[in-house]
Structures are given as structure tokens and as C-alpha cells.
Design an enzyme around this catalytic site. Structure first.
Site, mmCIF file in Angstrom:
data_model
loop_
_atom_site.group_PDB
_atom_site.id
_atom_site.type_symbol
_atom_site.label_atom_id
_atom_site.label_comp_id
_atom_site.label_asym_id
_atom_site.label_seq_id
_atom_site.Cartn_x
_atom_site.Cartn_y
_atom_site.Cartn_z
ATOM 1 N N LYS A 93 -6.066 5.920 -0.808
ATOM 2 C CA LYS A 93 -5.980 4.902 0.111
ATOM 3 C C LYS A 93 -6.135 5.532 1.607
ATOM 4 C CE LYS A 93 -2.328 2.309 -2.175
ATOM 5 N NZ LYS A 93 -0.912 2.450 -2.599
ATOM 6 N N GLN A 114 5.019 3.515 -1.041
ATOM 7 C CA GLN A 114 4.293 3.697 -2.368
ATOM 8 C C GLN A 114 5.324 3.793 -3.438
ATOM 9 O OE1 GLN A 114 0.926 4.053 -3.173
ATOM 10 N NE2 GLN A 114 1.164 4.379 -5.374
ATOM 11 N N ASP A 170 1.403 -4.836 1.243
ATOM 12 C CA ASP A 170 1.387 -5.145 -0.145
ATOM 13 C C ASP A 170 1.925 -6.455 -0.602
ATOM 14 O OD1 ASP A 170 1.197 -2.852 -1.860
ATOM 15 O OD2 ASP A 170 3.109 -1.920 -1.441
HETATM 16 N N1 GUN Z 1 2.190 1.979 -6.948
HETATM 17 C C1 GUN Z 1 1.290 1.366 -7.755
HETATM 18 N N2 GUN Z 1 0.542 0.428 -7.219
HETATM 19 C C2 GUN Z 1 1.120 0.079 -6.270
HETATM 20 C C3 GUN Z 1 0.725 -0.688 -4.990
HETATM 21 O O1 GUN Z 1 -0.164 -1.589 -4.856
HETATM 22 N N3 GUN Z 1 1.671 -0.746 -4.109
HETATM 23 C C4 GUN Z 1 2.583 0.224 -3.864
HETATM 24 N N4 GUN Z 1 3.405 0.193 -2.716
HETATM 25 N N5 GUN Z 1 2.921 0.889 -4.805
HETATM 26 C C5 GUN Z 1 2.238 1.185 -5.756
#
Ligand code: GUN
Length: 303
Positions: A55, A99, A122
């Protein structure tokens, strides 16, 4: 199976990232704004660390400001809430992503609820869930957003099509259904307890598999010409690939759909890997751009 029925998510995601990067340049030129994304990683989960690194790299490649907060696994919940509040108040932070999963001592829902909904890239905050289901300006969860963009690119108008979503998670299944309804599809939400799944799939123009069970959706369930979007990412043993150094079988990634059989019937299908997966971060960048525009009273570009 023809190669042109395989949807190349990697190429599609690269195209979306290029569009986002071009809009970031324009935002800087016209308004002197550079979108900023802050990611919080708590603990040492190796898969989460890889996601967060990717990311960060892709955020910078798109010309945005990336910041990361790495916290110890035993960080108290109150410290995370303090950090979220600081980011809520910081105008240089346009997007906040915590996350998941979080360590056990932390109440995930409490942390997600603390994020300013306008920075919730998100799309997990209940305010954004409500906005999505009521058709107002939501930040939309990245994975289903990636799916709907690929579907519309492939099929054009989705109006009147029958869609089965397999999976009822807050992150994929439910928002996916909302997005399909917004495109005037007739939507069935199926899940692990659905009894007539094969029949539901046989009637569907669009099948979205997001149930987390390796190759559960069989090729024979797919209506000829249907579009199949496979959200599953499952690591399974692959003894045909030989053994690892420790003597255990090598592994491979498979989706929730029996790919080879389904590809023989589908009009279009996403592979695993290389289908939906690469779209998720591209959509996160898109959401960060949209959030930055809205926070500054600028209409977001239509991407
Ligand atoms: N953990 C795995 N995929 C994601 C996601 O798309 N967003 C977040 N915040 N955590 C994750």
C-alpha cells in the site's frame, strides 16, 4: 477456454492507478493539494506487513503522501484511539486505514467507529455503510468497488442482470450486493448455509464468489456466457509442484471457483491470482483521491 474470456485484473488495476496518478497531478496543479494516506499496522502479522508495504509503495507511486504507523502488538486500545483522533484532526491526512485484523485486546469495531467517516477510505464505518445502502456519497469498500468496476468495464450496463453474491461479509458480500442493486441488478445473497447454491448459480448472469472456501463453486454450476468474479484467495497444498525444503508439499493460491472448468463455460472470469486482488489497492488509492477532493470541496473525478 479462450484467453480473451480471462479478465486481466493486473492490467486493469495498473490502468486505474495511472488514472489516479494523473488526477493527483491535476489536483496539485489546480488546487495545490497532494492527497495523504495514513496506514496503521499493529503487531507483527507477516501477511499484514506485506499488504501495508505494498500500500505504501503504490501510494507513493501514485504521487500521494504515504505515512505508516507501526505499533507493538501489545499497544493498548486507548493509544490507538488517540492516534486515530490525531489523524482525524490532521488536514494533511485525507485517508486513514487501520490494517485488520487487530490484536485481541483491541475492539476492532470501536477503532473503526472512531475514524472520521470522510477519511474512512476502507468504507467500513457505519456511516459509509448507510450512505452506500441509501445511495448517497459513500466511500465504498475497496474489494467490491474493484469488482463492480471490472464488471462494468466488461459488460457495460448491468441493468436487469441476475447476480448471485456468495458470501455475506461486511467487507465484501454485503457491500457487493449494495453496489449491484445500485446498478439495477436482481441480487441474491447466498452464503455457507444456502441449500440450493448450484441452482442459484445456474440462473445467474453474474456470479461473485467471496466465501473463502477453495474451489467451492464448480464449473458445471456456471451458466454459459456468465461473468464470474472470484474474490477468494486460498492457499492450498500443491503436491504436484513437489516438496519444500522441510519436506512438506509446496503450496499454491486458488480462488473460491474451480477455475479451469468455470473458464470453459464463462463469458468472462477473473483468475486467482491476478484478478480481483490487484484491484483492491488501486481502489484504495482512488478512494484516497476522492476523499481528498471532497474534504476540500472539489468534485471528485469520475474514475
Ligand atoms: N486486512 C486485509 N484486507 C484489508 C483491507 O482491505 N482493509 C483493512 N483495513 N484491513 C485489511
Amino acid at each position: 477456454m479462450t484467453v480473451d474470456n480471462i479478465i486481466d485484473g493486473k492490467a486493469f488495476a495498473a490502468g486505474l492507478r495511472r488514472k489516479v496518478a494523473a488526477e493527483v497531478v491535476r489536483l496539485k496543479k489546480d488546487h495545490d493539494i497532494t492527497p495523504g494516506l495514513s496506514v496503521v499496522l499493529v503487531g507483527n502479522d507477516p501477511a499484514s506487513a506485506v499488504y501495508v508495504r505494498n500500500k505504501g509503495e503504490q501510494t507513493k507511486e501514485a504521487g500521494m503522501v504515504s505515512s505508516e504507523h507501526r505499533l507493538a502488538a501489545d499497544t493498548p486500545e486507548a493509544d490507538i484511539l488517540d492516534l486515530v483522533n490525531k489523524m482525524n484532526d490532521d488536514p494533511s491526512v485525507n485517508g486513514i486505514l487501520v490494517q485488520l485484523p487487530l490484536p485481541h485486546q483491541i475492539d476492532e469495531n470501536k477503532v473503526l467507529a472512531a475514524i472520521n467517516p470522510n477519511k474512512d477510505v476502507d468504507g467500513f464505518h457505519v456511516t459509509n455503510v448507510g450512505r452506500l445502502w441509501t445511495g448517497s456519497d459513500a466511500l465504498v469498500p475497496c474489494t467490491p468497488l474493484g469488482c463492480i468496476l471490472m464488471l462494468k468495464d466488461r459488460l457495460g450496463d448491468l441493468s436487469g442482470k441476475s447476480a448471485v453474491v456468495i458470501g455475506r461479509s461486511n467487507i465484501v458480500g454485503k457491500p457487493m450486493a449494495a453496489l449491484l442493486i445500485a446498478e439495477s441488478c436482481t441480487v441474491t445473497i447466498a452464503h455457507s448455509r444456502t441449500v440450493n447454491l448450484a441452482d442459484l448459480c445456474r440462473d445467474a448472469d453474474i456470479v461473485i464468489a467471496a466465501v473463502g472456501r477453495p474451489e467451492m463453486v464448480k464449473g458445471e454450476w456456471i451458466k454459459p456466457g456468465a461473468t464470474v468474479i472470484d474474490v477468494g484467495i486460498n492457499r492450498v497444498e500443491a503436491p504436484e509442484r513437489g516438496l519444500k525444503e522441510d519436506g512438506s508439499p509446496k503450496t499454491k493460491l486458488v480462488g473460491d471457483v474451480q477455475f479451469t472448468d468455470a473458464a470453459g463455460k464463462a463469458g468472462a472470469i477473473t483468475p486467482v491470482p491476478g484478478g480481483v486482488g490487484p484491484m483492491t489497492i488501486a481502489c484504495l488509492l482512488r478512494n484516497t483521491l476522492v476523499a481528498a477532493c471532497r474534504q476540500n470541496g472539489i468534485a471528485p473525478p469520475p474514475i
